[in-house]
Structures are given as structure tokens and as C-alpha cells.
Design an enzyme around this catalytic site. Structure first.
Site, PDB file in Angstrom:
ATOM      1  N   GLY A 181     -74.027  27.901  56.566  1.00 36.63           N
ATOM      2  CA  GLY A 181     -74.034  26.451  56.490  1.00 36.63           C
ATOM      3  C   GLY A 181     -73.906  26.004  55.050  1.00 36.63           C
ATOM      4  O   GLY A 181     -74.227  26.767  54.125  1.00 36.63           O
TER       5      GLY A 181
ATOM      6  N   GLN B  49     -74.601  20.546  47.838  1.00 35.89           N
ATOM      7  CA  GLN B  49     -74.552  21.900  47.271  1.00 35.89           C
ATOM      8  C   GLN B  49     -73.271  22.175  46.489  1.00 35.89           C
ATOM      9  O   GLN B  49     -73.194  23.168  45.765  1.00 35.89           O
ATOM     10  CB  GLN B  49     -74.693  22.954  48.381  1.00 35.89           C
ATOM     11  CG  GLN B  49     -76.075  22.983  49.006  1.00 35.89           C
ATOM     12  CD  GLN B  49     -76.173  24.085  50.028  1.00 35.89           C
ATOM     13  OE1 GLN B  49     -75.833  23.907  51.177  1.00 35.89           O
ATOM     14  NE2 GLN B  49     -76.610  25.254  49.588  1.00 35.89           N
TER      15      GLN B  49
ATOM     16  N   CYS C  13     -80.817  30.362  50.965  1.00 30.99           N
ATOM     17  CA  CYS C  13     -79.971  29.211  50.654  1.00 30.99           C
ATOM     18  C   CYS C  13     -78.983  29.617  49.569  1.00 30.99           C
ATOM     19  O   CYS C  13     -79.373  30.274  48.602  1.00 30.99           O
ATOM     20  CB  CYS C  13     -80.840  28.052  50.172  1.00 30.99           C
ATOM     21  SG  CYS C  13     -79.898  26.573  49.766  1.00 30.99           S
ATOM     22  N   LEU C  14     -77.728  29.214  49.729  1.00 28.40           N
ATOM     23  CA  LEU C  14     -76.710  29.572  48.733  1.00 28.40           C
ATOM     24  C   LEU C  14     -77.015  28.949  47.372  1.00 28.40           C
ATOM     25  O   LEU C  14     -76.546  29.445  46.360  1.00 28.40           O
ATOM     26  CB  LEU C  14     -75.323  29.125  49.212  1.00 28.40           C
ATOM     27  CG  LEU C  14     -74.792  29.841  50.457  1.00 28.40           C
ATOM     28  CD1 LEU C  14     -73.474  29.229  50.905  1.00 28.40           C
ATOM     29  CD2 LEU C  14     -74.628  31.336  50.209  1.00 28.40           C
TER      30      LEU C  14
ATOM     31  N   HIS D 288     -81.833  22.969  58.319  1.00 30.49           N
ATOM     32  CA  HIS D 288     -81.752  23.333  56.902  1.00 30.49           C
ATOM     33  C   HIS D 288     -80.716  22.462  56.185  1.00 30.49           C
ATOM     34  O   HIS D 288     -80.992  21.919  55.109  1.00 30.49           O
ATOM     35  CB  HIS D 288     -81.403  24.821  56.794  1.00 30.49           C
ATOM     36  CG  HIS D 288     -81.232  25.333  55.400  1.00 30.49           C
ATOM     37  ND1 HIS D 288     -82.067  26.283  54.841  1.00 30.49           N
ATOM     38  CD2 HIS D 288     -80.311  25.046  54.439  1.00 30.49           C
ATOM     39  CE1 HIS D 288     -81.670  26.539  53.599  1.00 30.49           C
ATOM     40  NE2 HIS D 288     -80.602  25.803  53.338  1.00 30.49           N
ATOM     41  N   GLU D 289     -79.529  22.324  56.794  1.00 29.97           N
ATOM     42  CA  GLU D 289     -78.455  21.565  56.127  1.00 29.97           C
ATOM     43  C   GLU D 289     -78.770  20.074  56.081  1.00 29.97           C
ATOM     44  O   GLU D 289     -78.487  19.412  55.085  1.00 29.97           O
ATOM     45  CB  GLU D 289     -77.103  21.817  56.813  1.00 29.97           C
ATOM     46  CG  GLU D 289     -76.635  23.264  56.826  1.00 29.97           C
ATOM     47  CD  GLU D 289     -76.754  23.977  55.489  1.00 29.97           C
ATOM     48  OE1 GLU D 289     -76.615  23.321  54.428  1.00 29.97           O
ATOM     49  OE2 GLU D 289     -77.002  25.191  55.493  1.00 29.97           O
TER      50      GLU D 289
HETATM   51 NI    NI Z   1     -79.323  25.640  51.699  1.00 21.80          NI
END
Ligand code: NI
Length: 163
Positions: free
Chosen positions: A46, A51, A90-91, A132-133
Site C-alpha cells: 500500500g 508518502q 511502512c515504506l 494503515h493507508e
Molecule cells: Ni505506511
């Protein structure tokens, strides 16, 4: 294919409440496409627009289930059910995982890339990814909610041989 740069915590854009999309434009189409490319390139499930430094309410999710790639503009959770606890990463926060309690099932309404409203019901990993997103759109990171944060690589080293 256009990859965008993923911003990392503590970049302030990750803490902003993102702006709703008021008009679907070619720029929004490009944003959705670039977000999916960037997510797949990073092996993520996601990605939220903040981000990549864009404070707009846009997310993409693909957890590898029957839904495939899900693109959502102005997503909103309208129903939550049950509970699950599981590991998240998380990225934007490399090398950190943590256990997060989430609803087991969510119903989300959003606009698709043509601006048409739709609803999606997700369970388990899909529900987790959506929560999360959508948190990202409200400036919330999983580390705010997680218990026992840990470096997944360090933990693997410490686990020793598998039996
Ligand atoms: Ni994230």
C-alpha cells in the site's frame, strides 16, 4: 513508468492532514499510476500520496488478493468490525516493524479514478492495509499505534536456526 521518491519519517508531510481531491484531473490519473508503480517497485502492499510528498487524500493498495490493485480517492472508513493484532511495517519507516491492533473488517467508500463512488469491504490483510493507508491521510503512522517496535532484520538474526 514513473517512480516517485518515498519520503521518510520524520518528514513533516507525513504528519499533515491531507487535502481532499475536489476535481479528477489528468494529474490525479498520473499520481495514481505513479503511486502504483512506486509501491510495486518498493515491494509494498500500500502507499498513500503523502508518502511521496503529496498532501492529497489518495491511496493505492494491492495485498495480492482477488481485489488486485485498488485505487482510492478521498477514501473513508464507514464501518469497522472485529479485531486483529498483527505485524506492520511502512515504506516511510524502514527497518521497523510493530504489532498493531486493527479492525478485522472494514467497509470503505471512495471515488475511483473516473470520480465514480464505490465501496469495498476488506478483511484481514486487506482491512489492515486500508486502515494503515487511510491513517497516513490523517498524519498517523503505525508507530503511533504499535506495541513492541522491533527491527525485523535484527530479530531474524537473533532467532537462530529454524527448527
Ligand atoms: Ni505506511
Amino acid at each position: 513508468m514513473a517512480l516517485r521518491i518515498i519520503v521518510k519519517d520524520p518528514d513533516p508531510v507525513l504528519r499533515e492532514v491531507a487535502n481532499p481531491v475536489s476535481k479528477i484531473t489528468p494529474n490525479i490519473h498520473k499520481l495514481l499510476t505513479d503511486m502504483a508503480d512506486t509501491m510495486y517497485d518498493a515491494d509494498g502492499v500500500g502507499l498513500a500520496a503523502p508518502q511521496i510528498g503529496i498532501s492529497k487524500r489518495v491511496i493505492v493498495v494491492d495485498v495480492g488478493d482477488e481485489h488486485g490493485l485498488v485505487e482510492m480517492i478521498n477514501p473513508e472508513i464507514v464501518e469497522k468490525e472485529g479485531e486483529q493484532v498483527g505485524a506492520e511495517g511502512c515504506l516511510s519507516i524502514p527497518n521497523l516493524n510493530g504489532e498493531v491492533k486493527r479492525a478485522f473488517k472494514v467497509r470503505v467508500k471512495a471515488l475511483d479514478r473516473e470520480g465514480n463512488p464505490f465501496e469495498l469491504v476488506g478483511e484481514e490483510l486487506m482491512a489492515r492495509a486500508l486502515q494503515h493507508e487511510i491513517d497516513h491521510l490523517n498524519g498517523i503512522l503505525f508507530t503511533d499505534l504499535a506495541t513492541n517496535l522491533y527491527d525485523p532484520n535484527a530479530r531474524r538474526r537473533n532467532e537462530g536456526p529454524r527448527r
